[in-house]
Design a protein around this motif. Structure first.
Motif, PDB file in Angstrom:
ATOM      1  N   ILE A   1       0.863  -1.181   0.000  1.00 31.79           N
ATOM      2  CA  ILE A   1       0.000   0.000   0.000  1.00 31.79           C
ATOM      3  C   ILE A   1       0.905   1.238   0.000  1.00 31.79           C
ATOM      4  CG2 ILE A   1      -1.817   1.235   1.256  1.00 31.79           C
ATOM      5  CD1 ILE A   1      -2.690  -1.488   0.225  1.00 31.79           C
ATOM      6  N   PRO A   2       0.522   2.290  -0.750  1.00 29.40           N
ATOM      7  CA  PRO A   2       1.353   3.497  -0.704  1.00 29.40           C
ATOM      8  C   PRO A   2       1.596   3.973   0.724  1.00 29.40           C
ATOM      9  CG  PRO A   2      -0.279   3.692  -2.437  1.00 29.40           C
ATOM     10  CD  PRO A   2      -0.617   2.438  -1.682  1.00 29.40           C
ATOM     11  N   GLY A   3       2.869   4.245   1.027  1.00 28.37           N
ATOM     12  CA  GLY A   3       3.241   4.687   2.361  1.00 28.37           C
ATOM     13  C   GLY A   3       3.182   6.194   2.491  1.00 28.37           C
ATOM     14  N   ASP A   4       3.842   6.697   3.517  1.00 28.34           N
ATOM     15  CA  ASP A   4       3.824   8.129   3.838  1.00 28.34           C
ATOM     16  C   ASP A   4       5.264   8.560   4.093  1.00 28.34           C
ATOM     17  OD1 ASP A   4       3.473  10.662   4.805  1.00 28.34           O
ATOM     18  OD2 ASP A   4       2.093  10.118   6.409  1.00 28.34           O
ATOM     19  N   THR A   5       5.761   9.496   3.297  1.00 25.35           N
ATOM     20  CA  THR A   5       7.158   9.915   3.437  1.00 25.35           C
ATOM     21  C   THR A   5       7.438  10.564   4.791  1.00 25.35           C
ATOM     22  OG1 THR A   5       6.638  11.999   2.309  1.00 25.35           O
ATOM     23  CG2 THR A   5       7.534  10.198   0.962  1.00 25.35           C
ATOM     24  N   SER A   6       6.404  11.106   5.444  1.00 27.08           N
ATOM     25  CA  SER A   6       6.631  11.694   6.768  1.00 27.08           C
ATOM     26  C   SER A   6       6.823  10.631   7.845  1.00 27.08           C
ATOM     27  CB  SER A   6       5.456  12.604   7.147  1.00 27.08           C
ATOM     28  OG  SER A   6       4.274  11.855   7.360  1.00 27.08           O
ATOM     29  N   ASN A   7       6.460   9.399   7.537  1.00 29.68           N
ATOM     30  CA  ASN A   7       6.586   8.288   8.479  1.00 29.68           C
ATOM     31  C   ASN A   7       8.004   7.712   8.397  1.00 29.68           C
ATOM     32  OD1 ASN A   7       5.975   6.179  10.271  1.00 29.68           O
ATOM     33  ND2 ASN A   7       5.159   4.889   8.628  1.00 29.68           N
ATOM     34  N   SER A   8       8.993   8.577   8.597  1.00 31.99           N
ATOM     35  CA  SER A   8      10.385   8.160   8.430  1.00 31.99           C
ATOM     36  C   SER A   8      10.892   7.462   9.687  1.00 31.99           C
ATOM     37  CB  SER A   8      11.264   9.366   8.101  1.00 31.99           C
ATOM     38  OG  SER A   8      11.155  10.344   9.106  1.00 31.99           O
ATOM     39  N   LYS A   9      11.971   6.737   9.520  1.00 30.68           N
ATOM     40  CA  LYS A   9      12.574   5.976  10.609  1.00 30.68           C
ATOM     41  C   LYS A   9      13.861   6.650  11.066  1.00 30.68           C
ATOM     42  CE  LYS A   9      14.166   1.320  11.829  1.00 30.68           C
ATOM     43  NZ  LYS A   9      14.435  -0.045  11.326  1.00 30.68           N
ATOM     44  N   ILE A  10      14.057   6.688  12.373  1.00 23.14           N
ATOM     45  CA  ILE A  10      15.292   7.223  12.935  1.00 23.14           C
ATOM     46  C   ILE A  10      16.326   6.101  12.981  1.00 23.14           C
ATOM     47  CG2 ILE A  10      16.375   8.261  14.957  1.00 23.14           C
ATOM     48  CD1 ILE A  10      13.583   9.364  15.693  1.00 23.14           C
ATOM     49  N   THR A  11      17.369   6.239  12.174  1.00 20.78           N
ATOM     50  CA  THR A  11      18.453   5.263  12.172  1.00 20.78           C
ATOM     51  C   THR A  11      19.764   5.908  12.601  1.00 20.78           C
ATOM     52  OG1 THR A  11      17.379   4.031  10.379  1.00 20.78           O
ATOM     53  CG2 THR A  11      19.714   3.579  10.779  1.00 20.78           C
ATOM     54  N   TYR A  12      20.032   7.091  12.052  1.00 24.68           N
ATOM     55  CA  TYR A  12      21.250   7.832  12.382  1.00 24.68           C
ATOM     56  C   TYR A  12      20.865   9.152  13.056  1.00 24.68           C
ATOM     57  CZ  TYR A  12      23.013   4.558   8.904  1.00 24.68           C
ATOM     58  OH  TYR A  12      23.314   3.412   8.196  1.00 24.68           O
ATOM     59  N   LYS A  13      21.834   9.789  13.714  1.00 25.89           N
ATOM     60  CA  LYS A  13      21.558  11.052  14.401  1.00 25.89           C
ATOM     61  C   LYS A  13      21.040  12.120  13.449  1.00 25.89           C
ATOM     62  CE  LYS A  13      24.598  10.579  18.402  1.00 25.89           C
ATOM     63  NZ  LYS A  13      25.737  11.132  19.169  1.00 25.89           N
ATOM     64  N   ASP A  14      21.505  12.074  12.195  1.00 30.62           N
ATOM     65  CA  ASP A  14      21.060  13.071  11.216  1.00 30.62           C
ATOM     66  C   ASP A  14      19.591  12.921  10.846  1.00 30.62           C
ATOM     67  OD1 ASP A  14      23.545  14.202  11.191  1.00 30.62           O
ATOM     68  OD2 ASP A  14      24.217  13.249   9.338  1.00 30.62           O
ATOM     69  N   ASP A  15      18.977  11.807  11.235  1.00 27.91           N
ATOM     70  CA  ASP A  15      17.557  11.604  10.948  1.00 27.91           C
ATOM     71  C   ASP A  15      16.662  12.412  11.878  1.00 27.91           C
ATOM     72  OD1 ASP A  15      18.160   9.768   8.947  1.00 27.91           O
ATOM     73  OD2 ASP A  15      18.181   8.080  10.340  1.00 27.91           O
ATOM     74  N   LEU A  16      17.247  12.986  12.922  1.00 28.12           N
ATOM     75  CA  LEU A  16      16.474  13.774  13.877  1.00 28.12           C
ATOM     76  C   LEU A  16      16.373  15.220  13.415  1.00 28.12           C
ATOM     77  CD1 LEU A  16      18.047  12.429  17.169  1.00 28.12           C
ATOM     78  CD2 LEU A  16      15.669  12.142  16.493  1.00 28.12           C
ATOM     79  N   PRO A  17      15.249  15.880  13.676  1.00 28.54           N
ATOM     80  CA  PRO A  17      15.157  17.310  13.357  1.00 28.54           C
ATOM     81  C   PRO A  17      16.098  18.093  14.256  1.00 28.54           C
ATOM     82  CG  PRO A  17      13.247  16.596  14.616  1.00 28.54           C
ATOM     83  CD  PRO A  17      14.009  15.347  14.274  1.00 28.54           C
ATOM     84  N   ASP A  18      16.534  19.254  13.780  1.00 28.42           N
ATOM     85  CA  ASP A  18      17.480  20.058  14.547  1.00 28.42           C
ATOM     86  C   ASP A  18      16.938  20.450  15.908  1.00 28.42           C
ATOM     87  OD1 ASP A  18      19.317  19.934  12.517  1.00 28.42           O
ATOM     88  OD2 ASP A  18      18.703  21.830  11.598  1.00 28.42           O
ATOM     89  N   ASN A  19      15.635  20.595  16.024  1.00 30.04           N
ATOM     90  CA  ASN A  19      15.037  21.046  17.287  1.00 30.04           C
ATOM     91  C   ASN A  19      14.411  19.889  18.057  1.00 30.04           C
ATOM     92  OD1 ASN A  19      12.938  20.512  15.567  1.00 30.04           O
ATOM     93  ND2 ASN A  19      11.705  22.273  16.206  1.00 30.04           N
ATOM     94  N   HIS A  20      14.968  18.663  17.901  1.00 30.21           N
ATOM     95  CA  HIS A  20      14.315  17.496  18.478  1.00 30.21           C
ATOM     96  C   HIS A  20      14.246  17.524  20.002  1.00 30.21           C
ATOM     97  CE1 HIS A  20      18.565  16.293  18.764  1.00 30.21           C
ATOM     98  NE2 HIS A  20      18.188  15.515  19.753  1.00 30.21           N
ATOM     99  N   GLN A  21      15.158  18.287  20.659  1.00 24.64           N
ATOM    100  CA  GLN A  21      15.130  18.333  22.111  1.00 24.64           C
ATOM    101  C   GLN A  21      14.353  19.534  22.642  1.00 24.64           C
ATOM    102  OE1 GLN A  21      19.327  17.950  23.149  1.00 24.64           O
ATOM    103  NE2 GLN A  21      18.906  15.875  23.807  1.00 24.64           N
ATOM    104  N   GLN A  22      13.764  20.292  21.736  1.00 25.87           N
ATOM    105  CA  GLN A  22      12.966  21.437  22.172  1.00 25.87           C
ATOM    106  C   GLN A  22      11.772  20.953  22.988  1.00 25.87           C
ATOM    107  OE1 GLN A  22      11.929  24.159  19.057  1.00 25.87           O
ATOM    108  NE2 GLN A  22      10.059  24.764  20.106  1.00 25.87           N
ATOM    109  N   ASP A  23      11.505  21.647  24.063  1.00 29.01           N
ATOM    110  CA  ASP A  23      10.397  21.266  24.934  1.00 29.01           C
ATOM    111  C   ASP A  23       9.372  22.388  24.971  1.00 29.01           C
ATOM    112  OD1 ASP A  23       8.809  20.541  27.339  1.00 29.01           O
ATOM    113  OD2 ASP A  23      10.343  18.984  27.488  1.00 29.01           O
ATOM    114  N   SER A  24       8.111  22.040  24.948  1.00 28.10           N
ATOM    115  CA  SER A  24       7.059  23.048  24.895  1.00 28.10           C
ATOM    116  C   SER A  24       6.476  23.355  26.268  1.00 28.10           C
ATOM    117  CB  SER A  24       5.938  22.574  23.963  1.00 28.10           C
ATOM    118  OG  SER A  24       5.405  21.345  24.425  1.00 28.10           O
ATOM    119  N   ARG A  25       7.097  22.861  27.340  1.00 25.12           N
ATOM    120  CA  ARG A  25       6.566  23.111  28.677  1.00 25.12           C
ATOM    121  C   ARG A  25       6.910  24.528  29.119  1.00 25.12           C
ATOM    122  NH1 ARG A  25       6.584  17.746  32.270  1.00 25.12           N
ATOM    123  NH2 ARG A  25       6.414  16.192  30.615  1.00 25.12           N
ATOM    124  N   VAL A  26       5.897  25.298  29.428  1.00 28.12           N
ATOM    125  CA  VAL A  26       6.088  26.694  29.811  1.00 28.12           C
ATOM    126  C   VAL A  26       5.259  26.973  31.056  1.00 28.12           C
ATOM    127  CG1 VAL A  26       5.789  29.095  29.103  1.00 28.12           C
ATOM    128  CG2 VAL A  26       6.510  27.385  27.425  1.00 28.12           C
TER     129      VAL A  26
END
Length: 384
Positions: free
Chosen positions: A204-229
């Motif tokens: 079935i056609p997949g979803d490109t946003s459903n990516s897998k984290i394999t290497y550190k570069d697979d993480l977004p630059d702001n992956h440790q950003q926290d929204s708790r205020v």
């Protein structure tokens, strides 16, 4: 087919993430206020047709106990194996007989969309001629195949990337595992296993946003950003004295802050902001003013207690910003000293601290020079 409470989800999460090369297995890395695994699991907890979720974990991994879903009634923690296949098989052995459909999803695919899962499920149950489905996406990079003579160019149009979740009838999947185990075979995913056993599987056609984290570069630059205020506010009266303390810095003036503690109104407001961001009670709860032990207590002790409470939740200050409101003394000459002091106390950089001062333009008790107020805001991040 009625899907209500008829589906189990298996999430293999026992891997050591050797390719990721991090201090922690990648499934326990923070993405905002959730770990990768929490984000993955919590999506399925939001789907009512999923009766049980089985998370396969290395039995020596104790971090699992700190995960937000750990004590949820629909979660089963099972022992992971030395391979993905063994982890899935261990989970299959724990699934109740009243479950007919099982979905297997990579722990390191935290960006699965709920509607994409439901689309896959709908395709599966509406086609009675198949025994399973799996999502695929086209390859965007050029490809070469390894050979003894070196990499050989191949047509990328001839290849597809395989994703999860993969969905099967549980009885068929168990039969497929039984066949493979007889020959001691191992497969990289369950769709290969099912096809080897002779079952009909549909892509079935997949979803490109459903990516897998394999290497550190697979993480977004702001992956440790926290929204708790959180926000903190404090008010105190003045009386005649020989100076006040703001942010653990002595301010020369002919005033004194009337308070049960040492009166550091800046630290009080910051403490309440930090506690609020963590969803905890205010400082009055932890340091009641009717307790004689708190008479003249150092505000540094109050703030340190708050930081200790944050640490128990694996949280730490990210940045703070506050406004001091008073007619006098003038705060401007002390701003840099206050930033330096708070940077040391909170262990955050000075450029993550905002210090501002203003007046009420002679309005009210503060405008009359008889009081002071601080309005603070703070954000938190998951501890490293």
């Amino acid at each position: 087919m009625n899907l209500k409470n008829n589906i189990a989800v298996i999430i293999p999460a026992a891997g050591s993430s050797s390719r990721f090369d991090g201090k922690l297995p990648k499934q326990f890395l923070n993405i905002g206020h959730e770990t990768v695994l929490e984000k993955t699991v919590n999506l399925f907890l939001g789907i009512t047709s999923v009766k049980k979720i089985f998370v396969a974990i290395n039995p020596a991994e104790k971090i699992i106990q700190s995960q937000s879903f750990y004590d949820h009634s629909r979660i089963n923690i099972v022992e992971g194996g030395n391979s993905r296949s063994q982890s899935v098989l261990n989970a299959l052995d724990e699934i109740d007989d009243d479950i007919s459909i099982v979905a297997i999803h990579d722990a390191a695919r935290p960006w699965l969309r709920k509607d994409h899962f439901n689309d896959l499920l709908s395709e599966f149950i509406n086609d009675q001629n198949i025994h399973g489905v799996y999502p695929v996406i086209p390859i965007s990079d050029s490809l070469r195949m390894n050979s003894k003579s070196g990499p050989i160019p191949v047509q990328r149009e001839d290849f597809l990337g395989v994703q999860t979740p993969q969905i099967f009838y549980i009885d068929n999947l168990k039969k497929a595992f039984k066949q493979a185990n007889k020959k001691d075979l191992n497969f990289s995913d369950e769709s290969q296993l099912m096809e080897y056993a002779g079952f009909k599987i549909s892509s079935i056609p997949g979803d490109t946003s459903n990516s897998k984290i394999t290497y550190k570069d697979d993480l977004p630059d702001n992956h440790q950003q926290d929204s708790r205020v959180g926000r903190g506010v404090d008010f105190h009266k003045f009386e005649s004295g020989n100076g006040i303390i703001l942010g653990n810095v002595h301010i020369e003036c002919d005033k004194k802050i009337v308070a049960h503690s040492d009166g550091d109104i800046v630290l009080h407001a910051i403490a309440d902001a930090l506690l609020g961001a963590a969803g905890l009670r205010d400082i009055g709860y932890y340091f009641p003013d009717n307790d004689p032990k708190n008479k003249n207590i150092s505000s540094l002790k109050i703030l340190q207690k708050c930081i200790d409470l944050l640490n128990k939740e694996s949280l730490e200050p990210s940045n703070i910003d506050f406004v001091i409101v008073c007619e006098e003394p003038k705060i401007g000459p002390y701003v840099n000293y206050i930033k330096q002091s708070l940077s040391s106390i909170l262990n955050i950089q000075e450029n993550h601290i905002g210090v501002k001062a203003t007046t009420t333009e002679k309005m009210g008790i503060i405008g009359d020079g008889n009081g002071i107020a601080v309005f603070a805001i703070a954000s938190l991040r998951k501890g490293s």
